[in-house]
Design a protein around this motif. Structure first.
Motif, short mmCIF file in Angstrom:
data_model
loop_
_atom_site.label_atom_id
_atom_site.label_comp_id
_atom_site.label_asym_id
_atom_site.label_seq_id
_atom_site.Cartn_x
_atom_site.Cartn_y
_atom_site.Cartn_z
N THR A 1 -13.02 1.12 8.75
CA THR A 1 -12.50 1.25 7.39
C THR A 1 -11.06 0.77 7.30
OG1 THR A 1 -13.96 3.13 6.92
CG2 THR A 1 -12.02 2.87 5.52
N HIS A 2 -10.24 1.20 8.24
CA HIS A 2 -8.82 0.86 8.20
C HIS A 2 -8.60 -0.63 8.39
CE1 HIS A 2 -4.66 2.34 8.27
NE2 HIS A 2 -4.43 1.34 9.11
N GLN B 1 -9.72 -2.52 5.26
CA GLN B 1 -8.76 -2.35 4.17
C GLN B 1 -7.51 -3.20 4.42
OE1 GLN B 1 -8.18 1.91 4.20
NE2 GLN B 1 -9.81 2.28 2.69
N GLY B 2 -7.04 -3.21 5.65
CA GLY B 2 -5.87 -4.00 5.98
C GLY B 2 -6.11 -5.49 5.78
N TYR C 1 -1.00 -1.04 8.13
CA TYR C 1 -1.98 -2.03 8.55
C TYR C 1 -1.45 -2.99 9.61
CZ TYR C 1 -4.38 -0.58 4.24
OH TYR C 1 -4.99 0.15 3.25
N PRO D 1 0.84 -1.20 0.00
CA PRO D 1 0.00 0.00 0.00
C PRO D 1 0.88 1.25 0.00
CG PRO D 1 -0.68 -1.54 1.70
CD PRO D 1 0.62 -2.05 1.17
N ASP E 1 -8.32 -6.85 3.77
CA ASP E 1 -8.42 -7.10 2.32
C ASP E 1 -7.04 -7.21 1.70
OD1 ASP E 1 -10.17 -7.04 -0.23
OD2 ASP E 1 -8.73 -5.43 -0.59
N TRP E 2 -6.13 -6.29 2.08
CA TRP E 2 -4.76 -6.36 1.55
C TRP E 2 -4.07 -7.65 1.99
CZ3 TRP E 2 0.21 -7.03 3.03
CH2 TRP E 2 1.20 -6.70 2.09
#
Length: 430
Positions: free
Chosen positions: A197-198, A201-202, A145, A140, A204-205
């Motif tokens: 959200t964070h 996103q983490g 994350y 990213p 998902d990555w």
């Protein structure tokens, strides 16, 4: 920083460090966590501590294999030798320990030390996963994350990471639990959107780029990094000062993020509750001891040789790219083996997805979906202040496990008054 990649794909870090205290930050099934100052940042360490020839004495000594016991700190990298002698006295600077002032001026590490020989295997496997994650490309733009990883100490078998002052579990039980409604609701509503959200996103990555399942997501495995650096330093300082003695079983109290934020505002607020609107942090995943890979390993690369910072770059120049997960068309290649969970490191009951609770041979394997489920339970606990199974289970372990297998965590959370109120306030349950 001297980091090399071992034959089995693990970042190994030979940088020296000095422990700051003999009381652990935390004790788990496989490890104890301690604060330390890397040798490059020992600007405030006393001469006596820096020049120590033997590690500090401990109340229970070291095991023959050199692994620390549950209540004993790992051997200091500033020295090598067996511990001995009388136990240290409270409030005294001990040889081999960094002074408290070094926390204010230098970088602070968290040393996750194995508690026995079996634990060393678990921690090295975790180091392998972390080395893979931190070598991966594309990273990213701002890879915030995961708790920064600095390699495995080959001398003690310990993980080296950035030290952070509290977990999401601490925040729920030490800060939110002390607030009255509506102050608690105000603070939850303030931090919830960015936190959710964070973390999503983490995750998902982690799943789609790194190809890793965490397999043990819960509030105590999410560390919080306060947005104000002064707050982080003050909280780490207080954790050390809270240890009244080095007695066996000594622990470090978790300081209040609210109070530390208020103090950092230089008296602009008169109470922790008035600091509510100033509380800000980044949540970071930690503890990959139960993690597993979803696809074959990619090569792990060391940080570039030109990097002189004490933190390994998260996108090494020669890092490997993502593995192509497209099935091969070759008739001679065999399909990749399914991932298998660690036989000794596992998840936590309240956060297990229902499909992982089945009795089967072979046992069910954690998946990205089960990670998402565990994160959902984590969000429920943040909203309500306790596990969704507490009210109905009433301390009955068998009933609790049957509730977990049912998989209806939101409904169970709503059976308790506070949980029902939180769900009405934050979640559309109609």
């Amino acid at each position: 920083m001297a980091i090399r990649v071992s034959a089995d794909g693990v970042w190994e870090n030979s940088t020296g460090y000095t422990l700051t205290n003999d009381a652990p930050l935390g004790i788990g099934a496989w490890s104890s966590v301690h604060l330390a100052i890397p040798s490059e940042d020992r600007r405030s360490i006393s001469t006596r501590a820096a020049a120590a020839d033997t590690p500090p004495a401990t109340p229970v000594g070291r095991s023959a294999q050199g692994f620390s016991k549950l209540t004993v700190s790992p051997p200091s990298r500033q020295s090598a030798g067996a511990a001995g002698g009388p136990p240290p006295q409270p409030h005294q600077q001990q040889p081999g320990f960094a002074s408290l002032n070094s926390v204010k001026t230098g970088k602070v590490w968290a040393i996750k030390a194995p508690t026995n020989k079996t634990a060393q295997t678990v921690i090295r496997a975790e180091a392998h996963i972390l080395s893979r994650i931190f070598s991966w490309r594309p990273q990213p733009k701002k890879p915030d994350y995961f708790v920064p990883f600095h390699g495995l100490d080959p001398q003690t078998g310990s993980l080296i990471m950035d030290a952070l002052p509290l977990t999401l579990d601490d925040f729920i039980n030490e800060d939110l639990a002390t607030l009255q409604e509506p102050s608690r609701s105000t603070l939850v509503a303030q931090v919830l959107p960015s936190l959710v959200t964070h973390l999503l996103q983490g995750l998902d990555w982690l799943h789609h780029e790194a190809g890793v399942v965490h397999a043990d997501i819960k509030p105590s495995n999410i560390l919080l990094r306060p947005s104000r650096p002064a707050v982080t330093a003050a909280m780490l300082q207080r954790r050390l000062q809270s240890a009244a003695s080095f007695a066996v079983g000594a622990s470090l109290a978790a300081p209040s993020l609210l109070r530390s934020t208020a103090d950092a505002l230089n008296g602009d607020v008169s109470s922790p509750e008035k600091a509510l609107r100033h509380v800000s942090f980044t949540p970071l995943y930690t503890d990959f001891s139960a993690a597993l890979s979803l696809r074959p390993d990619a090569p792990v690369s060391a940080p570039s040789s030109g990097d002189t910072d004490t933190t390994p770059p998260l996108s090494p120049t020669q890092a490997a790219g993502p593995v192509d997960s497209t099935p091969s068309t070759s008739t001679t290649s065999s399909p990749p083996a399914l991932p298998t969970p660690s036989p000794i490191a596992a998840g936590t009951w309240d956060f297990l997805a229902p499909e992982l609770c089945r009795t089967a041979t072979p046992p069910p394997v954690p998946t990205p979906c089960s990670d998402v489920y565990a994160l959902g339970i984590t969000f429920l606990i943040l909203l309500t202040g306790h596990s969704p199974f507490d009210a109905v289970a009433q301390g009955n372990a068998i009933r609790r496990r049957e509730m977990i297998r049912a998989g209806d965590a939101v409904a169970f959370a709503g059976m308790e008054q506070r949980g029902a109120r939180a769900l009405r306030e934050y979640v559309d349950v109609e």
